[in-house]
Design an enzyme around this catalytic site. Structure first.
Site, PDB file in Angstrom:
ATOM      1  N   GLY A  44       0.769  -1.240   0.000  1.00 43.32           N
ATOM      2  CA  GLY A  44       0.000   0.000   0.000  1.00 43.32           C
ATOM      3  C   GLY A  44       0.802   1.294   0.000  1.00 43.32           C
ATOM      4  O   GLY A  44       0.387   2.280  -0.593  1.00 43.32           O
ATOM      5  N   GLU A  99       4.148   4.424   5.900  1.00 40.13           N
ATOM      6  CA  GLU A  99       2.905   3.631   5.878  1.00 40.13           C
ATOM      7  C   GLU A  99       1.837   4.390   5.098  1.00 40.13           C
ATOM      8  O   GLU A  99       1.839   5.632   5.061  1.00 40.13           O
ATOM      9  CB  GLU A  99       2.482   3.377   7.342  1.00 40.13           C
ATOM     10  CG  GLU A  99       1.175   2.659   7.556  1.00 40.13           C
ATOM     11  CD  GLU A  99       1.128   1.246   6.991  1.00 40.13           C
ATOM     12  OE1 GLU A  99       1.311   1.104   5.776  1.00 40.13           O
ATOM     13  OE2 GLU A  99       0.858   0.313   7.773  1.00 40.13           O
ATOM     14  N   ASP A 100       0.908   3.660   4.489  1.00 37.26           N
ATOM     15  CA  ASP A 100      -0.181   4.347   3.794  1.00 37.26           C
ATOM     16  C   ASP A 100      -1.248   4.816   4.783  1.00 37.26           C
ATOM     17  O   ASP A 100      -1.646   5.976   4.787  1.00 37.26           O
ATOM     18  CB  ASP A 100      -0.785   3.479   2.679  1.00 37.26           C
ATOM     19  CG  ASP A 100      -1.233   2.096   3.147  1.00 37.26           C
ATOM     20  OD1 ASP A 100      -1.007   1.744   4.323  1.00 37.26           O
ATOM     21  OD2 ASP A 100      -1.818   1.355   2.335  1.00 37.26           O
ATOM     22  N   ASP A 103      -4.479   2.485  11.019  1.00 37.37           N
ATOM     23  CA  ASP A 103      -5.888   2.236  11.328  1.00 37.37           C
ATOM     24  C   ASP A 103      -5.954   1.832  12.806  1.00 37.37           C
ATOM     25  O   ASP A 103      -5.955   2.690  13.691  1.00 37.37           O
ATOM     26  CB  ASP A 103      -6.338   1.137  10.359  1.00 37.37           C
ATOM     27  CG  ASP A 103      -7.795   0.778  10.462  1.00 37.37           C
ATOM     28  OD1 ASP A 103      -8.641   1.675  10.428  1.00 37.37           O
ATOM     29  OD2 ASP A 103      -8.099  -0.424  10.575  1.00 37.37           O
ATOM     30  N   PHE A 152     -13.453   3.271   4.337  1.00 33.32           N
ATOM     31  CA  PHE A 152     -12.441   2.504   3.622  1.00 33.32           C
ATOM     32  C   PHE A 152     -12.062   3.256   2.348  1.00 33.32           C
ATOM     33  O   PHE A 152     -12.921   3.623   1.552  1.00 33.32           O
ATOM     34  CB  PHE A 152     -12.959   1.109   3.275  1.00 33.32           C
ATOM     35  CG  PHE A 152     -11.851   0.182   2.889  1.00 33.32           C
ATOM     36  CD1 PHE A 152     -11.102  -0.472   3.859  1.00 33.32           C
ATOM     37  CD2 PHE A 152     -11.521  -0.013   1.555  1.00 33.32           C
ATOM     38  CE1 PHE A 152     -10.058  -1.305   3.509  1.00 33.32           C
ATOM     39  CE2 PHE A 152     -10.467  -0.854   1.195  1.00 33.32           C
ATOM     40  CZ  PHE A 152      -9.743  -1.497   2.171  1.00 33.32           C
TER      41      PHE A 152
END
Ligand code: IMP
Length: 184
Positions: A44, A99-100, A103, A152
């Site tokens: 990602g 990191e993308d 979460d 999302f």
């Protein structure tokens, strides 16, 4: 993937690129004399890392580590699997994990522990996106592009089950079934 899947642009590509430039400026300002060792969490974060690197003098290489907690769904499985790249030689290095999305925080926490355990001098985190309302692990994040709601997203390198990485903008994704039930 279906033609009835729905998309809504959350962050246009131009806004994302300009924010990445600002993040890079902060990174350079914090550490002008010692460029960090860049480690992208793939797949990602590959697009984000490539763009970020362009603004970081002295960082010719982006190393990669494979980690995933999502499988093919849109909800984290809660289990982080770390694959190739976990054995990178980080001893004595100042690592910058790229990191993308953060979460729950589990993925980045697992990687920080792995690299600090392997002797990295420090392990900072740059994430393009964060979803603060989803956090389970209180992991320190040094550079954040955008805080987003609990939705999302895909595009700009981020996928759903291997699709849509190539979309230029960051887009909220509603698969066909979810879109239909929301419509009643
Ligand atoms: P965490 O371990 O729960 O923080 O999950 C982080 C990982 O989940 C990221 O590396 C992403 O690959 C993936 N992820 C979390 N949210 C999204 C999303 O909205 N779209 C695509 N991938 C996501």
């Amino acid at each position: 993937m279906s033609s009835a899947d729905r998309f809504r642009v959350l962050l246009p590509q131009q806004e994302v690129l300009s924010r990445i430039g600002e993040m890079a400026a902060h990174i350079v300002r914090d550490d002008p004399d010692e460029p960090p060792m860049l480690v992208a969490v793939v797949e990602g974060a590959r697009t984000f890392a490539a763009r970020l690197r362009c603004f970081l003098p002295g960082c010719p290489i982006v190393h990669e580590v494979k980690a995933s907690s999502y499988g093919t769904g849109t909800v984290s499985s809660g289990e982080v699997s770390i694959g190739s790249g976990s054995d990178l030689r980080v001893s004595g290095c100042r690592v910058l994990l790229i990191e993308d999305i953060v979460d729950t925080g589990r993925t980045i926490e697992a990687l920080r522990r792995r690299f600090l355990g392997a002797g990295a001098r420090s392990c900072r985190v740059a994430t393009l996106l964060t979803k603060p309302s989803r956090r389970v692990v209180d992991v320190p994040i040094d550079y954040v592009g955008f805080s987003i709601p609990d939705e999302f997203v895909i595009g700009f390198g981020m996928d759903h089950a291997g699709h849509y990485r190539e979309l230029p903008d960051i887009v909220v994704y509603e698969p066909e079934a979810a879109a239909e039930s929301a419509a009643g």
